[in-house]
Design a protein around this motif. Structure first.
Motif, mmCIF file in Angstrom:
data_model
loop_
_atom_site.group_PDB
_atom_site.id
_atom_site.type_symbol
_atom_site.label_atom_id
_atom_site.label_comp_id
_atom_site.label_asym_id
_atom_site.label_seq_id
_atom_site.Cartn_x
_atom_site.Cartn_y
_atom_site.Cartn_z
ATOM 1 N N UNK A 1 0.812 -1.217 0.000
ATOM 2 C CA UNK A 1 0.000 0.000 0.000
ATOM 3 C C UNK A 1 0.852 1.278 0.000
ATOM 4 N N UNK A 2 2.146 1.124 -0.128
ATOM 5 C CA UNK A 2 3.024 2.281 -0.123
ATOM 6 C C UNK A 2 3.162 2.959 1.220
ATOM 7 N N UNK A 3 3.007 2.213 2.291
ATOM 8 C CA UNK A 3 3.074 2.766 3.649
ATOM 9 C C UNK A 3 4.177 2.103 4.465
ATOM 10 N N UNK A 4 5.243 1.723 3.806
ATOM 11 C CA UNK A 4 6.302 0.976 4.490
ATOM 12 C C UNK A 4 6.954 1.774 5.611
ATOM 13 N N UNK A 5 6.937 3.123 5.519
ATOM 14 C CA UNK A 5 7.585 3.928 6.557
ATOM 15 C C UNK A 5 6.782 3.938 7.855
ATOM 16 N N UNK A 6 5.539 3.441 7.825
ATOM 17 C CA UNK A 6 4.742 3.339 9.046
ATOM 18 C C UNK A 6 4.735 1.925 9.640
ATOM 19 N N UNK A 7 5.311 0.974 8.922
ATOM 20 C CA UNK A 7 5.180 -0.430 9.322
ATOM 21 C C UNK A 7 5.837 -0.698 10.669
ATOM 22 N N UNK A 8 7.076 -0.257 10.840
ATOM 23 C CA UNK A 8 7.780 -0.542 12.086
ATOM 24 C C UNK A 8 7.147 0.175 13.271
ATOM 25 N N UNK A 9 6.670 1.397 13.051
ATOM 26 C CA UNK A 9 5.977 2.087 14.131
ATOM 27 C C UNK A 9 4.748 1.306 14.582
ATOM 28 N N UNK A 10 4.030 0.745 13.617
ATOM 29 C CA UNK A 10 2.857 -0.054 13.948
ATOM 30 C C UNK A 10 3.244 -1.298 14.741
ATOM 31 N N UNK A 11 4.317 -1.954 14.329
ATOM 32 C CA UNK A 11 4.777 -3.151 15.039
ATOM 33 C C UNK A 11 5.172 -2.817 16.467
ATOM 34 N N UNK A 12 5.953 -1.752 16.629
ATOM 35 C CA UNK A 12 6.398 -1.362 17.968
ATOM 36 C C UNK A 12 5.215 -0.985 18.844
ATOM 37 N N UNK A 13 4.290 -0.214 18.277
ATOM 38 C CA UNK A 13 3.147 0.237 19.068
ATOM 39 C C UNK A 13 2.238 -0.930 19.464
#
Length: 273
Positions: free
Chosen positions: A90-102
Motif C-alpha cells: 500500500x506504499x506505507x512501508x515507513x509506518x510499518x515498524x511504528x505499527x509493530x512497535x506500538x
C-alpha cells in the motif's frame, strides 16, 4: 397491580444483588491493600522467609521464562513480516515498524505477560491457598494471622510481581530485537532509523503510561487472586478440595479480568485520546 409488584420485586432483587457485589468488591479492595502493605513492609522479609520466597520466585519464573520469550520472538517475526509486506503493497512501508512497535511492545506484551503469569502461576496459587484452608492448614482466619500471611501468601504475591515484570521487560527487549532483525537483517545500518522510530512511538507520556500499565497489570494478577482466595476462605469449611480449587480459580479469573479490562481502557484513553 401484578405488574407493579413484579417490578418492585425485580428492583429489590437487583438492589440486593448490586449491594452484595459492591460489598464483595470493597472487601476485595481492603484485602488487596492489606497484601500490598505486607509486600512493602520490611519486616516481611526476615531471614526465616528467604528460602520460601526464593523458591516461589524461582518456580513462578524460571519454568515459563524461556518458553514465553521464544513464543514472543516467533510471533514478532511472523507479525512483523506480515505488516511489512502489507505496508509495502500500500506504499506505507515507513509506518510499518511504528505499527509493530506500538502494537506489540506498547499494547500486547504487558497484557500477554500479565495474563500468562496469572493463568500459569497466581490463579493456581490462590486456589492452592483456598484448598489449604479447606484442609485446615491455614487456621480459621488467615487474613487476620500476620504470620500465616507472611509464610504462605507473601511469597506467592512477590513471586507473581517478579514473574510478571521479568516476563514483560525481557519479552519487550526480545520483541524489539526480533522486529529489527526481521526488518533490517543482521546489520547495524538501520539502527539509527530504528531508534528514531522507537523514540517517535515512546514519547515521555507514552512511556510513563506503559510503565504504569505494566506495574498495575502485575499488581492485579498478583494481588487479586490472593485477595479472592482470602475472601473466599469464609465459606469453604467442609467443602471438597477439588470444588474449592475450581470455584476459587473461576472467581479469581473473573475479578482479575475485570480489573485488567479497566486498566487497559484507561491506558488506551491516555495513549490515543
Amino acid at each position: 397491580m401484578s405488574v407493579t409488584v413484579s417490578i418492585h420485586r425485580w428492583l429489590a432483587h437487583t438492589g440486593r444483588a448490586s449491594q452484595r457485589v459492591a460489598v464483595e468488591w470493597w472487601h476485595l479492595l481492603q484485602l488487596s491493600a492489606s497484601l500490598l502493605v505486607l509486600v512493602m513492609s520490611p519486616s516481611s522479609y526476615k531471614r526465616a522467609n528467604h528460602t520460601i520466597l526464593a523458591r516461589h520466585i524461582y518456580v513462578n519464573t524460571a519454568p515459563i521464562l524461556l518458553g514465553f520469550t521464544v513464543a514472543c520472538a516467533l510471533v514478532t517475526v511472523v507479525l512483523t513480516r506480515i505488516v511489512l509486506v502489507t505496508a509495502q503493497s500500500y506504499g506505507l512501508s515507513h509506518y510499518a515498524l511504528q505499527l509493530v512497535i506500538r502494537v506489540l511492545v506498547l499494547e500486547l506484551i504487558p497484557l500477554t505477560a500479565a495474563l500468562f503469569v496469572a493463568l500459569r502461576c497466581t490463579i493456581p496459587d490462590g486456589a492452592e491457598l483456598l484448598a489449604m484452608h479447606a484442609n485446615g492448614q491455614l487456621g480459621a482466619r488467615p487474613e487476620k494471622n500476620w504470620g500465616a500471611l507472611q509464610r504462605e501468601v507473601l511469597p506467592r504475591v512477590v513471586a507473581g510481581l517478579f514473574s510478571g515484570t521479568t516476563l514483560a521487560a525481557l519479552s519487550s527487549a526480545v520483541v524489539l530485537v526480533a522486529a529489527y532483525v526481521t526488518s533490517y537483517g543482521f546489520t547495524l545500518s538501520g539502527l539509527a532509523n530504528f531508534v528514531r522510530l522507537f523514540g517517535q512511538v515512546f514519547s515521555p507520556s507514552v512511556t510513563l503510561i506503559f510503565v504504569l500499565k505494566t506495574v498495575f497489570f502485575c499488581l492485579t494478577v498478583s494481588l487479586v487472586p490472593m485477595a479472592s482466595a482470602l475472601f473466599g476462605m469464609r465459606g469453604t469449611d467442609g467443602m471438597p478440595t477439588s470444588t474449592v480449587r475450581t470455584s476459587a480459580e473461576m472467581r479469581g479469573l473473573v475479578r482479575m479480568f475485570t480489573v485488567i479490562l479497566l486498566i487497559e481502557m484507561v491506558s488506551l484513553v491516555g495513549n490515543y485520546y
